[in-house]
Design an enzyme around this catalytic site. Structure first.
Site, PDB file in Angstrom:
ATOM      1  N   ASN A 172      93.473  62.105  10.014  1.00 52.83           N
ATOM      2  CA  ASN A 172      93.641  63.182   9.038  1.00 52.83           C
ATOM      3  C   ASN A 172      94.189  62.680   7.712  1.00 52.83           C
ATOM      4  O   ASN A 172      93.950  63.290   6.666  1.00 52.83           O
ATOM      5  CB  ASN A 172      94.558  64.275   9.601  1.00 52.83           C
ATOM      6  CG  ASN A 172      93.914  65.021  10.748  1.00 52.83           C
ATOM      7  OD1 ASN A 172      92.703  65.094  10.856  1.00 52.83           O
ATOM      8  ND2 ASN A 172      94.736  65.580  11.628  1.00 52.83           N
ATOM      9  N   ASP A 181      85.222  60.724   4.615  1.00 49.71           N
ATOM     10  CA  ASP A 181      84.885  61.838   5.492  1.00 49.71           C
ATOM     11  C   ASP A 181      84.074  61.366   6.697  1.00 49.71           C
ATOM     12  O   ASP A 181      84.148  61.960   7.778  1.00 49.71           O
ATOM     13  CB  ASP A 181      84.096  62.882   4.698  1.00 49.71           C
ATOM     14  CG  ASP A 181      83.798  64.134   5.515  1.00 49.71           C
ATOM     15  OD1 ASP A 181      84.735  64.705   6.094  1.00 49.71           O
ATOM     16  OD2 ASP A 181      82.625  64.536   5.568  1.00 49.71           O
ATOM     17  N   ARG A 216      88.482  57.904  17.060  1.00 50.85           N
ATOM     18  CA  ARG A 216      88.109  57.283  18.333  1.00 50.85           C
ATOM     19  C   ARG A 216      88.811  55.938  18.515  1.00 50.85           C
ATOM     20  O   ARG A 216      89.164  55.562  19.636  1.00 50.85           O
ATOM     21  CB  ARG A 216      86.592  57.128  18.409  1.00 50.85           C
ATOM     22  CG  ARG A 216      85.859  58.469  18.540  1.00 50.85           C
ATOM     23  CD  ARG A 216      84.387  58.281  18.797  1.00 50.85           C
ATOM     24  NE  ARG A 216      83.668  57.796  17.627  1.00 50.85           N
ATOM     25  CZ  ARG A 216      83.174  58.568  16.670  1.00 50.85           C
ATOM     26  NH1 ARG A 216      83.365  59.878  16.715  1.00 50.85           N
ATOM     27  NH2 ARG A 216      82.523  58.045  15.648  1.00 50.85           N
ATOM     28  N   ASP A 231      86.598  59.115   9.246  1.00 52.38           N
ATOM     29  CA  ASP A 231      87.774  59.680   9.916  1.00 52.38           C
ATOM     30  C   ASP A 231      87.519  59.894  11.401  1.00 52.38           C
ATOM     31  O   ASP A 231      88.409  59.702  12.234  1.00 52.38           O
ATOM     32  CB  ASP A 231      88.239  60.971   9.227  1.00 52.38           C
ATOM     33  CG  ASP A 231      87.142  62.028   9.140  1.00 52.38           C
ATOM     34  OD1 ASP A 231      86.047  61.816   9.690  1.00 52.38           O
ATOM     35  OD2 ASP A 231      87.391  63.073   8.499  1.00 52.38           O
ATOM     36  N   ASP A 236      88.922  68.274   9.154  1.00 53.17           N
ATOM     37  CA  ASP A 236      87.755  67.717   8.462  1.00 53.17           C
ATOM     38  C   ASP A 236      86.938  68.812   7.800  1.00 53.17           C
ATOM     39  O   ASP A 236      86.584  68.722   6.616  1.00 53.17           O
ATOM     40  CB  ASP A 236      86.903  66.939   9.469  1.00 53.17           C
ATOM     41  CG  ASP A 236      85.693  66.291   8.822  1.00 53.17           C
ATOM     42  OD1 ASP A 236      84.660  66.974   8.697  1.00 53.17           O
ATOM     43  OD2 ASP A 236      85.769  65.111   8.452  1.00 53.17           O
ATOM     44  N   HIS A 237      86.633  69.874   8.544  1.00 50.05           N
ATOM     45  CA  HIS A 237      85.813  70.951   7.997  1.00 50.05           C
ATOM     46  C   HIS A 237      86.560  71.739   6.931  1.00 50.05           C
ATOM     47  O   HIS A 237      85.947  72.254   5.989  1.00 50.05           O
ATOM     48  CB  HIS A 237      85.339  71.877   9.119  1.00 50.05           C
ATOM     49  CG  HIS A 237      84.216  71.317   9.917  1.00 50.05           C
ATOM     50  ND1 HIS A 237      82.898  71.587   9.642  1.00 50.05           N
ATOM     51  CD2 HIS A 237      84.197  70.482  10.981  1.00 50.05           C
ATOM     52  CE1 HIS A 237      82.114  70.957  10.502  1.00 50.05           C
ATOM     53  NE2 HIS A 237      82.885  70.280  11.336  1.00 50.05           N
ATOM     54  N   ASP A 276      86.201  69.754   3.827  1.00 46.55           N
ATOM     55  CA  ASP A 276      84.812  69.873   3.365  1.00 46.55           C
ATOM     56  C   ASP A 276      84.579  71.195   2.648  1.00 46.55           C
ATOM     57  O   ASP A 276      83.875  71.263   1.636  1.00 46.55           O
ATOM     58  CB  ASP A 276      83.848  69.754   4.548  1.00 46.55           C
ATOM     59  CG  ASP A 276      83.757  68.339   5.091  1.00 46.55           C
ATOM     60  OD1 ASP A 276      84.159  67.403   4.376  1.00 46.55           O
ATOM     61  OD2 ASP A 276      83.299  68.172   6.230  1.00 46.55           O
TER      62      ASP A 276
END
Length: 424
Positions: A48, A101, A109, A104, A122-123, A126
């Protein structure tokens, strides 16, 4: 009071991200670069943090627009052309945003921090970037304060809403052969670079004249639009294709045995496009002030804060949609954050509705006050949403938002040991 019902918190543990990217550019060009670039980041950097860094770069780009073009935000009809290097910085900033973006998830992972919080964060970034880049790209194309910029805002937000609506019903984030997050961003980067070399005036040239095709028999029958308006038409065609593909994906998922387990069976999928239509109609109705020539807002310095307030309300709307997806709750049909826009739109249209003058927006100054109050309310509402959702998820899952840490069974914070340095 949080946004996630207590009985739905357990669904956070069951959530798994699923994506499908058909982009050839992403697969053969960008993904190898992203796979290498993420290895430059230490595993103690939270995913993040990378996402927020990308959004911060875009916010800085937006700040340079307001600094070098102050008339855009202060004068009714004024513009100041920023230095050419500013446009190059916008291109670099947007490419960096796309890169950060993209990595991340890979960083999540690598560090064992993949989960619903990253999806939400993330969204959310965006959604904010969509409106900021719309304003930047429209300024680079020389569109400024105009209905073309409004059309661009509607198209970009519609693309984002469609993708979120599709993911809610299918459980998969689909990116087609030509998608906004990949090819769309690269196209805007190219616009910034061209504007940096030639200035925004280059986009006022006619498309067929520029291509030396205006004298061809069949081409001459097609309107010889300026390049910036032709780009808007191209975007509309892309939006139409995305609508078709999203609809087909949702239709296929709905017809599958049992459908997607998180799909809200109370509504037909197509009816859940109406919230976006309704919220967009509110904003356009507010802009379409019937009492005056065009609109005070479009022709004034209130336009930028108006679009920013619109973008924050949209981010709140799609944020709740994504939250419904990761928690398996019902689709958010109504969003209370629209109330102030309802007030603004009704007040502006009182001459048309009741043949009386507006009660609040009686002058350009009062209109500006209403717009700025709407911006502040929208910002506070979205900040509250983000804070509460992050608090709900981190407290329940025992994870941190901006550090690679988790709580053990005794409630003690400990650094997460990377599961693997190999990228998924």
């Amino acid at each position: 009071m949080g946004y996630i019902p207590q009985d739905m918190l357990e669904n956070l543990r069951n959530y798994k991200y699923r994506g499908a990217d058909k982009s050839l550019v992403s697969r053969f060009v960008l993904n190898p670069f992203w796979t290498w670039f993420v290895t430059l980041w230490p595993t103690w950097v939270a995913p993040n943090t990378i996402t927020l860094t990308g959004l911060s770069i875009v916010i800085f780009n937006f700040a340079t627009l307001l600094y070098y073009d102050p008339l855009y935000l202060t004068e009714r009809d004024g513009y100041t052309d920023p230095p050419r290097w500013v446009y190059f910085s916008w291109g670099i900033g947007l490419f960096l945003y796309q890169t950060l973006d993209a990595i991340d998830g890979k960083q999540a992972r690598r560090t064992g921090m993949a989960g619903p919080l990253g999806e939400m964060f993330d969204h959310g970034c965006d959604a904010l970037n969509t409106t900021l880049e719309c304003l930047l790209a429209s300024r680079a194309l020389g569109l400024g304060r105009s209905w073309w910029t409004v059309a661009s805002q509607i198209a970009t937000l519609a693309n984002f809403y469609l993708t979120t609506w599709e993911e809610y019903h299918t459980g998969v984030l689909f990116l087609g052969y030509f998608s906004g997050p990949v090819e769309g961003i690269l196209l805007i980067v190219a616009i910034y670079i061209v504007t940096g070399f030639c200035g925004p005036q280059v986009w006022e040239k006619r498309i067929w004249t520029t291509l030396h095709l205006e004298n061809l028999p069949y081409i001459s029958r097609i309107p010889n639009l300026p390049l910036n308006e032709a780009f808007m038409v191209f975007g509309a065609l892309g939006l139409g294709l995305n609508i078709f593909h999203s609809y087909m994906n949702v239709r296929e998922a709905s017809r599958a045995p049992g459908g997607h387990p998180h799909r809200d069976s109370r509504y037909s999928p197509l009816t859940l496009l109406l919230p976006f239509v309704a919220s967009t109609a509110l904003q356009v109705a507010w802009l379409s002030h019937p009492e005056f020539n065009d609109s005070w807002i479009i022709n004034s310095a209130s336009f930028v804060p108006f679009v920013c307030a619109w973008g924050l309300q949209f981010a709140h709307q799609v944020g709740r949609m994504i939250l419904a997806h990761v928690t398996g709750t019902g689709f958010p049909v109504w969003d209370w954050i629209w109330i102030w826009s309802v007030i603004g739109a009704v007040d502006a249209n009182l001459p048309r509705l009741l043949n009386i003058p507006p009660l609040l927006q009686t002058s350009p100054r009062n209109t500006a006050i209403v717009v700025w109050v709407t911006l502040v309310i929208s910002f506070l509402a979205y900040a509250r949403f983000v804070t509460l959702v992050i608090s709900d998820i981190t407290n329940y899952l025992g994870i941190a938002c901006f550090t690679v840490r988790k709580k053990d069974e005794h409630g003690v914070w400990k650094s997460v040991r990377p599961e693997s340095h190999k990228l998924a």
